[in-house]
Design a protein around this motif. Structure first.
Motif, short mmCIF file in Angstrom:
data_model
loop_
_atom_site.label_atom_id
_atom_site.label_comp_id
_atom_site.label_asym_id
_atom_site.label_seq_id
_atom_site.Cartn_x
_atom_site.Cartn_y
_atom_site.Cartn_z
N THR A 224 -45.17 -76.85 105.50
CA THR A 224 -44.83 -76.30 104.19
C THR A 224 -43.47 -75.63 104.23
N MET A 227 -40.64 -78.17 104.15
CA MET A 227 -40.41 -78.71 102.82
C MET A 227 -39.75 -77.68 101.91
N THR A 228 -40.25 -76.45 101.97
CA THR A 228 -39.77 -75.42 101.05
C THR A 228 -38.30 -75.11 101.29
N HIS A 231 -35.70 -77.74 99.08
CA HIS A 231 -36.04 -78.08 97.69
C HIS A 231 -37.38 -78.79 97.57
N GLY A 232 -38.30 -78.52 98.51
CA GLY A 232 -39.62 -79.14 98.43
C GLY A 232 -39.64 -80.57 98.88
N ARG A 233 -38.59 -81.02 99.55
CA ARG A 233 -38.50 -82.42 99.93
C ARG A 233 -39.02 -82.67 101.34
N LEU A 238 -39.71 -85.38 96.79
CA LEU A 238 -40.50 -84.18 96.61
C LEU A 238 -41.86 -84.40 97.24
N PHE A 241 -47.97 -79.73 98.81
CA PHE A 241 -48.48 -78.80 99.81
C PHE A 241 -49.57 -79.48 100.63
N VAL A 249 -46.63 -80.21 93.36
CA VAL A 249 -45.30 -80.36 93.95
C VAL A 249 -44.79 -79.00 94.40
N VAL A 250 -44.22 -78.94 95.61
CA VAL A 250 -43.63 -77.72 96.11
C VAL A 250 -42.37 -77.39 95.32
N THR A 251 -42.26 -76.14 94.86
CA THR A 251 -41.00 -75.69 94.28
C THR A 251 -40.22 -75.00 95.39
N GLY A 252 -39.34 -75.75 96.00
CA GLY A 252 -38.62 -75.25 97.15
C GLY A 252 -37.32 -74.56 96.78
#
Length: 401
Positions: A224, A227-228, A231-233, A238, A241, A249-252
């Protein structure tokens, strides 16, 4: 001469000459410049200046050095705390118990992760969070407790963990200052769900700007965080979690480490054991010279250290009643110092809405009035330490010997 390698006297922010700066790594860079230059050339040739192969190489080297299953490089120790809190599942409004005596980023990271900091006092003998005060701070909204390993010692992780287990809390570590500190062979940051490292230039392992890392043995927390930070990628897309039955979708954010910082850190990591040993020698020299002086209430070497815990000195503190006058005296003698920390967190204006008052955490408040950090870094000489001690003694004894 390359300006990054220059040495000698410096000037403080007011332009006053400082013969012994609080921190200076010019000699380190002079010694390591061939290795640093080679690593930087590799970065230039690769053409990837952020989140590239040098960062990945540093992450693997730190995993070997700390014993962590995962090290995730990011752009600062503060961001590492935010990403750790988020990856550990902090939800909006969750309370996190933190010490009132620490750098402000410990508490602001909780805010930026969506939580609410709740403060606790420090131990009677030492600077770590007091497990008894943690117990009193727990409410039905408390989700986690985050002890801080300060200056030269681990917090009382056994005591904190007992409280956390009794209340079903997650334990996270602000281990930003604690590279090299271990308990029973386990590195700081790995005594709980996870921890962080800061590579701010003055740290025991310092970059030439901001950089940090998250370390954990938890696969889901590490994934996690990876990714965070980007940008959550995951790769170029994208990602969701991990471990959540109905993923979102992770808001990174953008918290990637620069490869040039990794290039510097890799070169310095090879000397980290030697630098830790030198810091210990210098701190011991301070202890021997200062512990019996009138008016010195505490020095780090006097604090009890449990068997099996490795002491790594990042900052050497003395506590004196007239701290500000001592700092002024040393400045007039060309010696730099720092105040750690001038105001406890529960009395900071940004946390006034939480309703704390003077006297709530008396031990933290006392240390904020009395603690002064003396110069300590691996490039200091014994003669410089002796000169600092001479001036401290001169101040405390009124010029008598």
């Amino acid at each position: 001469m390359n300006p990054v390698l220059s040495s000698g006297a410096r000037e403080d922010q007011l332009g006053k000459r400082t013969d012994i700066p609080f921190f200076d790594q010019s000699e380190t860079f002079r010694r390591l410049w061939p290795e640093i230059r080679e690593n930087c050339v590799r970065v230039m040739d690769d053409g990837k200046f952020s989140h590239g192969s040098m960062v990945a190489e540093l992450e693997r080297a730190l995993e070997r050095w700390t014993g962590a299953r995962h090290v995730v490089g990011v752009n600062s120790g503060t961001d590492a705390l935010v990403l750790l809190l988020r990856a550990a599942g902090l939800r909006p409004g969750d309370e996190v118990v933190v010490p009132a005596y620490t750098f402000v980023a410990t508490a602001t990271a909780v805010v930026h992760a969506g939580g609410v900091p709740v403060f606790a006092d420090i131990e009677p003998h030492g600077y770590g969070i007091d497990p008894g005060s943690v117990e009193r701070a727990v409410t039905e909204r408390t989700r986690a407790v985050m002890p801080v390993h300060l200056f030269d010692s681990l917090a009382d992780m056994e005591g904190v963990t007992r409280v956390a287990r009794a209340h079903g809390l997650t334990v996270l570590e602000d281990s930003a200052e604690a590279i090299g500190m271990r308990s029973g062979g386990t590195h700081a940051g790995l005594l709980s769900t996870g921890g962080v490292l800061s590579f701010f230039p003055a740290k025991t392992l310092g970059a030439v700007g901001d950089a940090g890392a998250l370390l954990t043995d938890d696969d889901a927390v590490a994934e996690t965080a990876r990714m965070t930070r980007h940008h959550g990628r995951s790769g170029r897309t994208l990602a969701a979690f991990p471990g959540i039955s109905n993923p979102t979708v992770v808001t990174g954010c953008n918290s990637k480490m620069d490869d040039l910082q990794a290039a510097v850190l890799l070169a310095k990591l090879a000397r980290l054991d030697a630098d830790i040993a030198r810091r210990s020698e210098l701190s011991h020299r301070y202890d021997q010279r200062l512990r019996d002086l009138p008016g010195v209430r505490a020095v780090p070497g006097d604090a009890p250290h449990a068997p099996g815990r490795d002491r790594v000195v990042y900052v050497h503190l003395v506590e004196v009643d007239d701290r500000d006058a001592l700092a002024a005296h040393l400045a007039a003698a060309g010696i730099g110092t720092e105040v750690y920390y001038p105001r406890p967190l529960h009395l900071q204006p940004c946390f006034a809405h939480l309703g704390y008052r003077p006297g709530d955490f008396p031990r933290a408040e006392r240390v904020c009035r009395s603690a002064l950090a003396l110069p300590l870094h691996a490039d200091l000489t014994d003669a410089q330490i002796d000169r600092v001690c001479d001036e401290v003694e001169r101040f405390l004894t009124g010029g008598t010997r």
